[in-house]
Design an enzyme around this catalytic site. Structure first.
Site, PDB file in Angstrom:
ATOM      1  N   GLU A 150     -21.781  -4.952 -14.115  1.00 57.68           N
ATOM      2  CA  GLU A 150     -22.585  -5.759 -13.193  1.00 57.68           C
ATOM      3  C   GLU A 150     -24.060  -5.600 -13.542  1.00 57.68           C
ATOM      4  O   GLU A 150     -24.528  -4.459 -13.615  1.00 57.68           O
ATOM      5  CB  GLU A 150     -22.310  -5.336 -11.754  1.00 57.68           C
ATOM      6  CG  GLU A 150     -20.877  -5.666 -11.354  1.00 57.68           C
ATOM      7  CD  GLU A 150     -20.528  -5.307  -9.914  1.00 57.68           C
ATOM      8  OE1 GLU A 150     -21.384  -4.770  -9.196  1.00 57.68           O
ATOM      9  OE2 GLU A 150     -19.388  -5.558  -9.514  1.00 57.68           O
ATOM     10  N   ALA A 197     -20.871  -6.652   0.872  1.00 60.66           N
ATOM     11  CA  ALA A 197     -21.437  -5.916   2.007  1.00 60.66           C
ATOM     12  C   ALA A 197     -22.810  -6.451   2.407  1.00 60.66           C
ATOM     13  O   ALA A 197     -23.494  -5.835   3.221  1.00 60.66           O
ATOM     14  CB  ALA A 197     -21.552  -4.445   1.637  1.00 60.66           C
ATOM     15  N   ALA A 225     -13.206  -6.154  -4.181  1.00 67.57           N
ATOM     16  CA  ALA A 225     -13.140  -4.687  -4.082  1.00 67.57           C
ATOM     17  C   ALA A 225     -13.954  -4.046  -5.207  1.00 67.57           C
ATOM     18  O   ALA A 225     -15.112  -3.666  -4.998  1.00 67.57           O
ATOM     19  CB  ALA A 225     -11.697  -4.225  -4.110  1.00 67.57           C
ATOM     20  N   ARG A 226     -13.376  -3.969  -6.390  1.00 68.50           N
ATOM     21  CA  ARG A 226     -14.095  -3.382  -7.514  1.00 68.50           C
ATOM     22  C   ARG A 226     -13.695  -4.091  -8.798  1.00 68.50           C
ATOM     23  O   ARG A 226     -12.499  -4.386  -9.021  1.00 68.50           O
ATOM     24  CB  ARG A 226     -13.758  -1.889  -7.666  1.00 68.50           C
ATOM     25  CG  ARG A 226     -14.566  -0.988  -6.766  1.00 68.50           C
ATOM     26  CD  ARG A 226     -16.057  -0.975  -7.173  1.00 68.50           C
ATOM     27  NE  ARG A 226     -16.885  -0.152  -6.300  1.00 68.50           N
ATOM     28  CZ  ARG A 226     -17.479  -0.573  -5.175  1.00 68.50           C
ATOM     29  NH1 ARG A 226     -17.325  -1.817  -4.765  1.00 68.50           N
ATOM     30  NH2 ARG A 226     -18.242   0.245  -4.480  1.00 68.50           N
ATOM     31  N   ASP A 279       0.876  -1.172   0.000  1.00 67.20           N
ATOM     32  CA  ASP A 279       0.000   0.000   0.000  1.00 67.20           C
ATOM     33  C   ASP A 279       0.910   1.219   0.000  1.00 67.20           C
ATOM     34  O   ASP A 279       1.746   1.350   0.908  1.00 67.20           O
ATOM     35  CB  ASP A 279      -0.904   0.000   1.248  1.00 67.20           C
ATOM     36  CG  ASP A 279      -1.964   1.083   1.190  1.00 67.20           C
ATOM     37  OD1 ASP A 279      -1.623   2.238   0.853  1.00 67.20           O
ATOM     38  OD2 ASP A 279      -3.129   0.785   1.465  1.00 67.20           O
ATOM     39  N   ASP A 319     -16.159 -11.172  -6.485  1.00 65.76           N
ATOM     40  CA  ASP A 319     -17.455 -10.666  -6.031  1.00 65.76           C
ATOM     41  C   ASP A 319     -17.898  -9.503  -6.915  1.00 65.76           C
ATOM     42  O   ASP A 319     -19.031  -9.059  -6.824  1.00 65.76           O
ATOM     43  CB  ASP A 319     -17.330 -10.187  -4.578  1.00 65.76           C
ATOM     44  CG  ASP A 319     -18.654  -9.714  -4.006  1.00 65.76           C
ATOM     45  OD1 ASP A 319     -19.664 -10.429  -4.191  1.00 65.76           O
ATOM     46  OD2 ASP A 319     -18.691  -8.625  -3.394  1.00 65.76           O
ATOM     47  N   HIS A 357     -21.730  -9.367  -6.222  1.00 66.29           N
ATOM     48  CA  HIS A 357     -21.450  -8.157  -5.429  1.00 66.29           C
ATOM     49  C   HIS A 357     -22.128  -8.248  -4.048  1.00 66.29           C
ATOM     50  O   HIS A 357     -22.941  -7.399  -3.672  1.00 66.29           O
ATOM     51  CB  HIS A 357     -21.909  -6.899  -6.180  1.00 66.29           C
ATOM     52  CG  HIS A 357     -21.169  -5.661  -5.734  1.00 66.29           C
ATOM     53  ND1 HIS A 357     -20.750  -4.691  -6.604  1.00 66.29           N
ATOM     54  CD2 HIS A 357     -20.779  -5.234  -4.516  1.00 66.29           C
ATOM     55  CE1 HIS A 357     -20.144  -3.727  -5.933  1.00 66.29           C
ATOM     56  NE2 HIS A 357     -20.161  -4.038  -4.664  1.00 66.29           N
TER      57      HIS A 357
END
Ligand code: NAD
Ligand code: MLT
Length: 531
Positions: A264, A286, A234-235, A174, A259, A283
Site C-alpha cells: 500500500e 476505518a 480486511a488485509r 470461522d 480496500d 484503505h
C-alpha cells in the site's frame, strides 16, 4: 512525586485521544510522525509507550532500541505492522483497539459490496466524463443472494447483521465459532469449502496470518460459482492478488471490491488496477470521524491505564487470543494466577517444574494463556521483576522452569478444573480450582485436601493431627488476638489422620499469632496465605 511516563505518538491520532493523554499528569507525550524504522529506532530509547496507527513499522530493530518501552498501542485493529515476537520477548505489551472501528469497517464492506454490484464508481466516472451509458452499467441485486463471510469476529458479525437487513442469506466460516453461536447471529456455519461453493458474494474478515495469507487463492477460486463477487476490506494478501486478477480475466469472478492491498499504495502497474471489474479504495475501512475518534480515545485510555495502573486491556500478544476467547478465558486466567500465587506461598525455593492441567470444560481453553497466568502468579512470589502475561512464559523458560501442560475432558468434582503442580528440590505441591457459572472462582484442593473457598483475601492454612478440640483452640486463640474468622474449611486424609484447616480471616495475621498457633499441640504447621 508520581512516576511519569514518556509517550511517543508516531502516527497522527485524532485529537480526542490526545485530550485523554493530557488528562493524566503522569503522561508526557510528544508527537513525531512519518519516521522510517531506522529514524524511530534512533529516538525511541527513553520512551515508555509508543502510540501508532498503520503507518509506523515497529520492527525488531525499533523494539531492541527501546529499553524503556512497556507498551505499544495501536489505534486500530490490525497489528501486522508490529514485530510481535520481538515485542513479546521483551515483555512489551502490544495493545489494539479491537472494537473502535468495527462498525465503520463493516459499513465500508457493505458499501463496497453495493458499489461493486451496481458498478457505481465506473458509472460515476462516466457521468462526470459526459457519458450517459444506461445499458453499459448493468448490476446485480443482492436480495436473496448468498453472502459468504469468512471470519466471524467483530467485523464479520456486523457485516452479517447488516447483510441480513438487505435480505441476503448469510453463511459463514470461522474455526473458533460454533454452529450454535453462529445460528444465534442468524448465520449458517459451514466449512470453507462449502462457503466457497455456495456463495454469490464472499467477504473476508480475518486477520492476516501465516494461515490466512493466500486463503482465497487459485484453489479457492476453482471451487467458486462462476460470476462470484469478492470483497476484501480486511488485509491485503488474504485474497491472492495474482490469482484474483486471473480469475477476473477468465470471467470466473464478476466483480471485486478491495480496500486493502499487499503493498500500500499498490504500484500504478498493479494488474488489478487495470480491470473494470475492480472497485478500490485506499484503505478507508476505518476512515470515518466516528471510528478515528473512538480508536484514538480507546488506545489512549488503554495505554494510560496500563502505564498508570498496570491494567492490560486488549493485549494481542497473549498468544493468538481473540477478544471473544479472552472473554471466556478471563476468569480462568484469574484463577490460574491465584493458584500460581498460592503455590508460590507454599514453597520456599524456586520451582523446577510446573504442570498445568486443564480438566472437563476447561480442557477447551487456550492452554498457553492459562499457563502464562499461572506463571505470572507463581513467579511474582520469588522474582523481583515486572511480570505480565506476555513475558512470564519467556522469563520462566529463561529461568529453566520446565513446563508441562495436560488436558482431559473427563469431568471430576466440577465441570471445569485447573490443577497446578509445582516441584522444587525439596518436594511437590498441588492445588486445584474451578470457575463456577463462568465467573465465580473457587479453590477446590490443596495438596489432596478438599476445600471450597473463594480465593480472595487472607487465609490461615493449618495442618494438624485429627484429634478433638483443635478448631475450638484455634478459634479461642484468634479471638483473643482480635482476629475475625470469615470462613472455615476442614478436611482430613482419614479419621484420626492429618487434617487441613483453611481459615479465611478478615486481615493479615501477625507473625507472633502464627507462632502462638503452632504451640497448640496437635498443630504441625501454620502458614498465612494472601490471595
Ligand atoms: P477479530 O479478531 O474480531 O475477528 C477475526 C476473526 O477471524 C476471528 O473470529 C478469527 O477466529 C477468524 N479467523 C482467523 N483465522 C481464520 C481463518 N483461517 N478462517 C476463517 N476465520 C478465521 O477481527 P476484526 O476486528 O473482525 O477484524 C478483521 C480484519 O479486518 C482484521 O484483519 C483487521 O486488521 C481488518 N481491519 C481492516 C480495516 C480497514 O481499514 N480496512 C479496519 C479494521 C479492521
Ligand atoms: C485497522 O486494522 O484498524 C485498520 O487497518 C484501520 C487503520 O488503522 O487504518
Amino acid at each position: 512525586m508520581a512516576q511519569t511516563f514518556r509517550v511517543l505518538l508516531s502516527d497522527p491520532l485524532a485529537p480526542q485521544g490526545i485530550e485523554v493523554l493530557k488528562r493524566h499528569p503522569e503522561l508526557k507525550f510528544e508527537s513525531k510522525t512519518g519516521l522510517k524504522p531506522s529514524e524511530l529506532a534512533a529516538i525511541i530509547g527513553p520512551y515508555d509507550a509508543l502510540l501508532i496507527r498503520s503507518g509506523t513499522k515497529v520492527t525488531r530493530e525499533v523494539i531492541e532500541s527501546a529499553p524503556s518501552l512497556k507498551v505499544i498501542g495501536r489505534a486500530g485493529v490490525g497489528v501486522d505492522n508490529v514485530d510481535l515476537e520481538a515485542a513479546t520477548r521483551r515483555g512489551v505489551v502490544v495493545m489494539n483497539s479491537p472494537l473502535g472501528n468495527s462498525v465503520t469497517t463493516a459499513e465500508h464492506a457493505i458499501a463496497m459490496m453495493m458499489a461493486m454490484a451496481r458498478q457505481i464508481p465506473s458509472a460515476t466516472a462516466a457521468v462526470k466524463a459526459g457519458r450517459w451509458e444506461r445499458t453499459k452499467f448493468m448490476g446485480a441485486e443482492v436480495c436473496n443472494k448468498i453472502l459468504g463471510v469468512v471470519g466471524l469476529g467483530n467485523i464479520g458479525r456486523i457485516v452479517a447483521d447488516r447483510a441480513a437487513g438487505l435480505k441476503m442469506r448469510v453463511i459463514g466460516y470461522d474455526p473458533i465459532v460454533t454452529a450454535e453461536a453462529a445460528a444465534r447471529l442468524g448465520i449458517e456455519l459451514v466449512s470453507l469449502e462449502e462457503l466457497l461453493a455456495r456463495s454469490d458474494f464472499i467477504t473476508v474478515h480475518t486477520p492476516l496470518t501465516d494461515d490466512t495469507r493466500g486463503l482465497i487463492g487459485t484453489d479457492a477460486f476453482a471451487r467458486m460459482k462462476k460470476g462470484v463477487r469478492i470483497i476484501n476490506c480486511a488485509r491485503g494478501g488474504i485474497v491472492d492478488e495474482r490469482a484474483l486478477a486471473d480469475a477476473i480475466i477468465s470471467g470466473h469472478v464478476a466483480g471485486v471490491a478491495l480496500d486493502v492491498f499487499v503493498d500500500e499504495p499498490p504500484p500504478p502497474d498493479h494488474p488489478l488496477l487495470k480491470l473494470d471489474a475492480v472497485v478500490a479504495t485506499p484503505h478507508l475501512g476505518a476512515a470515518t470521524d466516528e471510528a478515528q475518534v473512538q480508536v484514538s480515545i480507546d488506545i489512549a485510555q488503554q495505554v494510560a491505564d496500563f502505564l498508570i495502573r498496570g491494567t492490560i486491556t486488549s493485549a494481542v500478544n497473549i498468544p493468538a487470543l481473540s477478544p471473544q476467547e479472552l472473554e471466556v478465558l478471563g476468569p480462568h486466567l484469574s484463577l490460574g494466577e491465584k493458584l500460581g500465587r498460592l503455590c508460590a506461598q507454599l514453597i520456599s525455593e524456586a520451582p523446577n517444574t510446573l504442570t498445568v492441567a486443564l480438566g472437563g470444560e476447561a480442557s477447551n481453553l487456550k492452554h498457553d494463556a492459562v499457563t502464562a497466568a499461572v506463571l505470572k502468579g507463581l513467579m511474582s512470589g520469588f522474582l523481583d521483576e515486572d511480570l505480565n502475561l506476555v513475558n512470564a512464559p519467556f522469563i520462566a523458560r529463561e529461568r529453566g522452569i520446565r513446563i508441562a501442560e495436560t488436558r482431559s475432558r473427563e469431568v471430576t468434582d466440577f465441570v471445569n478444573t485447573l490443577t497446578i503442580a509445582v516441584t522444587t528440590r525439596s518436594g511437590e505441591h498441588e492445588v486445584s480450582g474451578a470457575v463456577l457459572g463462568n465467573r465465580a472462582l473457587r479453590l477446590t484442593r490443596i495438596d489432596g485436601y478438599r476445600v471450597e473457598s473463594v480465593p480472595e483475601g487472607y487465609f490461615l492454612m493449618l495442618h494438624n493431627r485429627d484429634v478433638p478440640g483443635v478448631v475450638g483452640a484455634i478459634g479461642t486463640m484468634l479471638g483473643q488476638a482480635g482476629i475475625n474468622i470469615a470462613g472455615l474449611e476442614l478436611d482430613r486424609d482419614r479419621v484420626g489422620g492429618t487434617a487441613l484447616s483453611l481459615i479465611e480471616v478478615d486481615g493479615p495475621v501477625p507473625p507472633q499469632v502464627l507462632e502462638k498457633l503452632k504451640t497448640i499441640p496437635a498443630i504441625t504447621s501454620a502458614v498465612l496465605l494472601k490471595l
